[in-house]
Design a protein around this motif. Structure first.
Motif, PDB file in Angstrom:
ATOM      1  N   ILE A   1      -8.645  44.308 -17.193  1.00 45.72           N
ATOM      2  CA  ILE A   1      -7.838  45.263 -17.312  1.00 45.72           C
ATOM      3  C   ILE A   1      -8.566  46.395 -18.072  1.00 45.72           C
ATOM      4  O   ILE A   1      -8.821  46.056 -19.388  1.00 45.72           O
TER       5      ILE A   1
ATOM      6  N   ILE B   1       1.006  49.580 -15.183  1.00 44.43           N
ATOM      7  CA  ILE B   1       0.167  49.055 -13.812  1.00 44.43           C
ATOM      8  C   ILE B   1       1.258  48.291 -13.424  1.00 44.43           C
ATOM      9  O   ILE B   1       1.710  47.198 -14.006  1.00 44.43           O
TER      10      ILE B   1
ATOM     11  N   GLU C   1       1.134  45.976  -9.612  1.00 44.52           N
ATOM     12  CA  GLU C   1       0.471  45.800  -8.511  1.00 44.52           C
ATOM     13  C   GLU C   1       0.704  44.816  -7.698  1.00 44.52           C
ATOM     14  O   GLU C   1       0.925  43.563  -8.230  1.00 44.52           O
TER      15      GLU C   1
ATOM     16  N   ARG D   1      -8.920  40.343  -9.372  1.00 44.20           N
ATOM     17  CA  ARG D   1      -8.307  41.584  -9.267  1.00 44.20           C
ATOM     18  C   ARG D   1      -8.472  42.521 -10.591  1.00 44.20           C
ATOM     19  O   ARG D   1      -8.207  42.013 -11.617  1.00 44.20           O
ATOM     20  N   ASP D   2      -9.355  43.486 -10.354  1.00 43.94           N
ATOM     21  CA  ASP D   2      -9.366  44.304 -11.585  1.00 43.94           C
ATOM     22  C   ASP D   2      -8.702  45.515 -11.466  1.00 43.94           C
ATOM     23  O   ASP D   2      -8.396  46.192 -10.381  1.00 43.94           O
ATOM     24  N   TYR D   3      -8.020  45.991 -12.414  1.00 41.46           N
ATOM     25  CA  TYR D   3      -7.216  47.173 -12.593  1.00 41.46           C
ATOM     26  C   TYR D   3      -7.462  48.099 -13.906  1.00 41.46           C
ATOM     27  O   TYR D   3      -8.105  47.502 -14.675  1.00 41.46           O
ATOM     28  N   ASN D   4      -7.131  49.345 -13.509  1.00 50.18           N
ATOM     29  CA  ASN D   4      -7.375  50.169 -14.765  1.00 50.18           C
ATOM     30  C   ASN D   4      -6.124  51.159 -14.938  1.00 50.18           C
ATOM     31  O   ASN D   4      -5.356  51.349 -13.857  1.00 50.18           O
ATOM     32  N   THR D   5      -5.852  51.650 -16.387  1.00 56.27           N
ATOM     33  CA  THR D   5      -4.745  52.618 -16.326  1.00 56.27           C
ATOM     34  C   THR D   5      -5.395  53.763 -17.304  1.00 56.27           C
ATOM     35  O   THR D   5      -6.484  53.676 -17.758  1.00 56.27           O
TER      36      THR D   5
END
Length: 211
Positions: free
Chosen positions: A34, A98, A100, A115-119
């Motif tokens: 993240i 986030i 998802e 699973r990669d995410y960003n904010t």
């Protein structure tokens, strides 16, 4: 002979039981990172949670929560269950949430699921509207040109209209360290302009519209 067949029967039963238990204890592993896209680092101290949503339901059932380290890495290991979906949620103060969805069909129990995410960090703009010499026929119109859209706290992208005397402030949220701009005009006159600012991380930046 009887003992031979009895032994074979017991062995097959144990094999079937072991196989059934193995299938029943299959697990999903979801891991990734993240990121804080504003600063280009991991989202340290963010709270990441994973939920399961049963088939035919909208109820989110918490599986596990944890606090992210400095690199933003996370791993969840949990029993494989036939669900409608799973949901990853990440919260950190002064950052956009986030949220998802992960469909059950997209997950593998034999391989790790990445699973990669960003904010982004939040910032704000204060739009100060001030009519210095008001008359009742004054008509101010402005529209956002740049700025964050499609969030619960976002200001509208449609035209905004104000009339007559005016002395007010509007607060709008934005992605930190990015531009926020409005284009305005006084209806029936030649007065028009574009006002733009860079909104600083965790801070409020002013746009002053005087006419």
């Amino acid at each position: 002979m009887f003992y031979k067949y009895a032994y074979i029967f017991i062995a097959l039963t144990l094999l079937l039981f072991t196989s059934t238990c193995s299938k029943g204890t299959a697990k999903f592993t979801i891991s990734g990172n993240i990121s804080d896209a504003t600063l280009g680092v991991g989202l340290e101290n963010g709270i990441i949670s994973i939920f399961k949503v049963p088939v035919g339901s909208t109820e989110k059932i918490l599986i596990e929560s944890k606090t992210l380290g400095s690199n933003g890495a996370y791993t969840f290991i949990f029993p494989r269950e036939a669900m409608e979906k799973y949901v990853i949620e990440v919260l950190k103060e002064n950052y956009f949430d986030i949220n998802e969805d992960i469909s059950f069909s997209s997950l593998s129990s034999s391989n790790e699921n990445y699973r990669d995410y960003n904010t982004t960090a939040k910032s704000w703009v204060k739009i100060k509207l001030l009519n210095n010499n008001p008359i009742s026929s004054d008509h101010l119109r402005f529209i956002k040109q740049q700025g964050k859209e499609n969030c619960l706290e976002c200001c509208p992208t449609s035209e905004q209209n104000y009339y007559g005397a005016l002395d007010t402030s509007i607060y709008c949220i934005n992605d930190a360290n990015t531009n926020y701009s409005i284009y305005y005009w006084l209806v029936g006159t030649s007065t028009q302009n574009l006002l733009s600012v860079n909104t600083l991380i965790f801070d409020t930046t002013d746009i002053i519209l005087q006419y």
